[in-house]
Enzyme design. Structure first.
Site, PDB file in Angstrom:
ATOM      1  N   PHE B 129     -48.350  27.470  -7.906  1.00 40.20           N
ATOM      2  CA  PHE B 129     -48.938  27.109  -6.618  1.00 40.20           C
ATOM      3  C   PHE B 129     -48.364  28.051  -5.556  1.00 40.20           C
ATOM      4  O   PHE B 129     -47.152  28.261  -5.493  1.00 40.20           O
ATOM      5  CB  PHE B 129     -48.625  25.651  -6.271  1.00 40.20           C
ATOM      6  CG  PHE B 129     -49.374  25.187  -5.048  1.00 40.20           C
ATOM      7  CD1 PHE B 129     -50.752  24.997  -5.113  1.00 40.20           C
ATOM      8  CD2 PHE B 129     -48.726  24.971  -3.858  1.00 40.20           C
ATOM      9  CE1 PHE B 129     -51.462  24.579  -3.988  1.00 40.20           C
ATOM     10  CE2 PHE B 129     -49.430  24.562  -2.728  1.00 40.20           C
ATOM     11  CZ  PHE B 129     -50.801  24.373  -2.785  1.00 40.20           C
ATOM     12  N   ASP B 201     -40.881  22.271 -10.083  1.00 34.95           N
ATOM     13  CA  ASP B 201     -41.786  21.670  -9.115  1.00 34.95           C
ATOM     14  C   ASP B 201     -42.630  20.631  -9.851  1.00 34.95           C
ATOM     15  O   ASP B 201     -43.411  20.978 -10.738  1.00 34.95           O
ATOM     16  CB  ASP B 201     -42.662  22.750  -8.485  1.00 34.95           C
ATOM     17  CG  ASP B 201     -43.633  22.196  -7.448  1.00 34.95           C
ATOM     18  OD1 ASP B 201     -43.869  20.970  -7.437  1.00 34.95           O
ATOM     19  OD2 ASP B 201     -44.156  22.999  -6.656  1.00 34.95           O
ATOM     20  N   TYR B 226     -47.654  12.258  -2.462  1.00 35.87           N
ATOM     21  CA  TYR B 226     -48.991  11.898  -1.965  1.00 35.87           C
ATOM     22  C   TYR B 226     -50.095  12.132  -2.981  1.00 35.87           C
ATOM     23  O   TYR B 226     -51.260  11.940  -2.676  1.00 35.87           O
ATOM     24  CB  TYR B 226     -49.313  12.591  -0.637  1.00 35.87           C
ATOM     25  CG  TYR B 226     -49.219  14.102  -0.599  1.00 35.87           C
ATOM     26  CD1 TYR B 226     -50.191  14.901  -1.192  1.00 35.87           C
ATOM     27  CD2 TYR B 226     -48.169  14.722   0.061  1.00 35.87           C
ATOM     28  CE1 TYR B 226     -50.105  16.282  -1.136  1.00 35.87           C
ATOM     29  CE2 TYR B 226     -48.074  16.101   0.128  1.00 35.87           C
ATOM     30  CZ  TYR B 226     -49.044  16.870  -0.468  1.00 35.87           C
ATOM     31  OH  TYR B 226     -48.955  18.233  -0.401  1.00 35.87           O
ATOM     32  N   LYS B 227     -49.729  12.575  -4.188  1.00 35.08           N
ATOM     33  CA  LYS B 227     -50.736  12.790  -5.230  1.00 35.08           C
ATOM     34  C   LYS B 227     -50.785  11.555  -6.130  1.00 35.08           C
ATOM     35  O   LYS B 227     -51.310  10.519  -5.721  1.00 35.08           O
ATOM     36  CB  LYS B 227     -50.417  14.061  -6.005  1.00 35.08           C
ATOM     37  CG  LYS B 227     -50.458  15.331  -5.141  1.00 35.08           C
ATOM     38  CD  LYS B 227     -50.057  16.562  -5.950  1.00 35.08           C
ATOM     39  CE  LYS B 227     -49.952  17.804  -5.088  1.00 35.08           C
ATOM     40  NZ  LYS B 227     -51.256  18.278  -4.584  1.00 35.08           N
ATOM     41  N   ARG B 375     -61.969  21.393 -10.337  1.00 32.03           N
ATOM     42  CA  ARG B 375     -60.784  20.672 -10.804  1.00 32.03           C
ATOM     43  C   ARG B 375     -61.031  19.171 -10.696  1.00 32.03           C
ATOM     44  O   ARG B 375     -61.466  18.681  -9.662  1.00 32.03           O
ATOM     45  CB  ARG B 375     -59.593  21.091  -9.936  1.00 32.03           C
ATOM     46  CG  ARG B 375     -58.266  20.582 -10.422  1.00 32.03           C
ATOM     47  CD  ARG B 375     -57.130  21.127  -9.564  1.00 32.03           C
ATOM     48  NE  ARG B 375     -57.064  20.459  -8.279  1.00 32.03           N
ATOM     49  CZ  ARG B 375     -55.992  20.442  -7.486  1.00 32.03           C
ATOM     50  NH1 ARG B 375     -54.879  21.074  -7.865  1.00 32.03           N
ATOM     51  NH2 ARG B 375     -55.998  19.823  -6.330  1.00 32.03           N
TER      52      ARG B 375
END
Lengths: 416, 416
Positions: B129, B201, B226-227, B375
């Site tokens: 990312f 990560d 928050y995912k 995705r």
């Protein structure tokens, strides 16, 4: 205002009196700690309900665009700008004051590494808010490039400290403990004469006193939205850079929110143009959204009227303590000169901690700061003259009757 | 599950089916983007009402102690720990993933500067990312100590990249785009054999796949709430350090919240013992408090059952696309092997962007990632087998009828 009746009359004539209705104030409390955590705007519950229920719950990922979450740091920064003497495109709301200090300091150091590369001294004040000093120390330790921190204190004046070896001057505009306020324009001019870049911490200034960053020719500034701006507990902080440095500064906390095209998913970091390159990661949207409720109110008020009332409140506080608590060992540590006073009043007392606990128990909420300092924040938008009368009355009662707990005093606990 | 009826039956027999009732899901939406922003726990509105109305509004400054705001980073970190294979005292919730990456990387570098001071290479992956790469680049640029970033890609394998000149290996456990999942234990072992410290990560892992930080002998980890943890938009991130490094690591974002005695107002920074020294400034309390609503739910679920269902959902998605969309140029970029697959499925398609816009318009919300990647995040707590059937049905319809807008495709807008 020698009597409570005179204070009541002054409240009736106060042009800012109606602002109080825009906040929730707990019954039975005189809140003199708005310089630590501001009070709740009545509109905040409805706003949070919308952000959580509609924007998050219904909108979900679409709200990054549809509810303009992605633009919040800049949009709220633009709204805050007039309170800082700044223009649109110069401020973003993001992260914390400590982190923004790191970014601003790093940006200032980088500018100096090009302009005056031999300079290795960062100047601040010994009695600056500790996190300012800690962030400088962390950076110096990390860089290992021979930087050092020079502290202004009783031994070293500002003029002595800011010499030709200095890269950056980092000061709080209003001191968190004493309420001392620097002359931003004069201090910045003095720094610039020596080739020194300034970073101003406005934690105790924004929304409290008139600030004119551009008029003062300041370089960088950071500050806090949860004190006088009533943004909510720990609400994200702000950072400003002078238009002189826009598109030229650089900072190492270079996350994807500061990228010129964050969704291109490029391997190489390319900073966004303008203030947005001070952004780093994804922001706490619920907390950030609530900042607007306090901002809405602050922007309705005339800042000069706020300043006038702040000084009237602190003058009243000082005079009443002088007149009514004269027998007690209270030492005013806040400047008497208006030009050097922020929006809080502080006293030293040998039993400061225990006295503040007694005050809080009686509903007069100020706070305590080491060493021995009773601190009273004066927030013109929701405090009146009668509040000051009643607070000093309670203080006098506690002092006269010595109703504090010396045991508590010697077993101090963590308090913010 | 060759038919929709079979999917309905599987949903009826799903031991995790009841979790869906704990979330608010917008009507008419199949949400396949919980790997970008998780959905709203129904308890969050009430929690925010309490935090804002009671803790902030009524408690004001007293809530730092009375509502335990000051302890939230550690208390929520302790609650999250079991989902990471970590123990109490090893995790704090704070700041953002990008900032926590900076702290972990700095701490890892500092350890290596003492242990293996000649090493100057940081290894990551080219398709990591981007913010991970940007934070490394920012740090290298800032330090000016000869560090370099080496990227694993088609030309360079992990084994080739991790040599004796490498200080730190920074990897995403699950790739944000492809869904590829590293074997954390094996990769960490390989790194340690070369004397390399690891930073993981876990943005796309926490709450999504079983994670065993201590069992894998990892060194540092950061991630996102928050995912898959449903903490709310931009809710604060987490950071973990192995007990091996506790009280020995150092990080430069050394604000007052990480001080061993923040209220002593000392001039010198002294790090708190343990994980708390990863804290920096005052945290966004409203956003942070809401994390607990999602955590409460995640902790009720059996993580092995979540994993089993996640793989069943992604297997179903892959098979249905294979069977029903075979005529279209969709290329699966997610590994077929269970051991290498996280909890999302991604496909390349030359018109990926426009197709995703068309899907979203029909209520099937996934997201798009450059280049050309559709995705689909699979969140077992609130998605069923029938949702997958219906999502692929919609995808097939869009593909068969070519109902995407090629003009939109070539005028891509910012999307998160």
């Amino acid at each position: 205002m020698q009597t409570r009746a005179a204070c009541l009359l002054a409240d009736q004539q106060d042009p800012l009196a109606s602002f109080k209705d825009l906040f929730f104030l707990p019954p039975g409390v005189i809140y003199l700690d708005g310089n630590s955590l501001g009070v709740l705007p009545k509109s905040a519950q409805a706003r949070s309900h919308d952000v959580i229920g509609q924007e998050w719950g219904q909108g979900l990922i679409r709200s990054w665009n549809d509810a303009n979450w992605f633009d919040l740091p800049g949009r709220l920064g633009d709204r805050l700008a007039p309170l800082l003497g700044a223009a649109k495109g110069e401020v973003v709301i993001t992260d914390t004051t400590s982190l923004n200090l790191f970014k601003a300091l790093a940006a200032a150091i980088r500018i100096q590494q090009k302009a005056l590369p031999q300079r290795r001294v960062i100047v601040s004040e010994r009695d600056n808010f500790p996190t300012d000093l800690y962030m400088i120390q962390g950076m110096i330790d990390f860089l290992q490039q021979g930087y050092e921190l020079r502290l202004i204190d009783e031994q070293t004046s500002l003029e002595q400290a800011v010499g030709e070896d200095v890269a950056v001057l980092l000061l709080s505009h209003v001191n968190y403990r004493t309420g001392y306020m620097h002359d931003m324009a004069a201090t910045t001019a003095l720094a610039h004469q020596q080739g020194v870049i300034t970073v101003w911490d406005l934690a105790h200034s924004a929304g409290a006193v008139p600030v004119d960053l551009n008029g003062s020719h300041a370089d960088f500034a950071v500050g806090c939205t949860y004190k006088y701006l009533n943004g909510g507990p720990g609400s994200p902080a702000f950072i400003w850079v002078s238009p002189r440095h826009q598109d030229q500064f650089w900072q190492p906390l270079s996350g994807w929110w500061g990228h010129q095209n964050p969704f291109a998913m490029a391997t190489e970091y390319q900073p966004a143009s303008g203030i947005r390159r001070f952004l780093c990661g994804t922001q706490a949207i619920v907390s950030m959204s609530l900042i607007e409720c306090g901002l809405d109110i602050a922007l309705q008020a005339d800042m000069l009227a706020v300043r006038e009332k702040s000084l009237a409140l602190s003058d009243l506080f000082i005079r009443l303590v002088e007149e009514r608590c004269a027998d007690h060992p209270l030492t005013l540590v806040t400047p008497r000169e208006h030009a050097s006073r922020g929006s809080h009043v502080s006293y030293r007392h040998p039993y400061g901690f225990a006295i503040m606990q007694a005050l809080i128990a009686k509903g007069v909420i100020g706070d305590y700061r080491e060493p021995e300092v009773l601190r009273f924040g004066l927030t013109p938008l929701y405090l009146g003259y009668t509040d000051i009368w009643d607070a000093v009355d309670t203080l006098k009662d506690i002092l006269d009757r010595k109703i504090w707990n010396t045991k508590t005093h010697h077993q101090r606990v963590v308090v913010t």
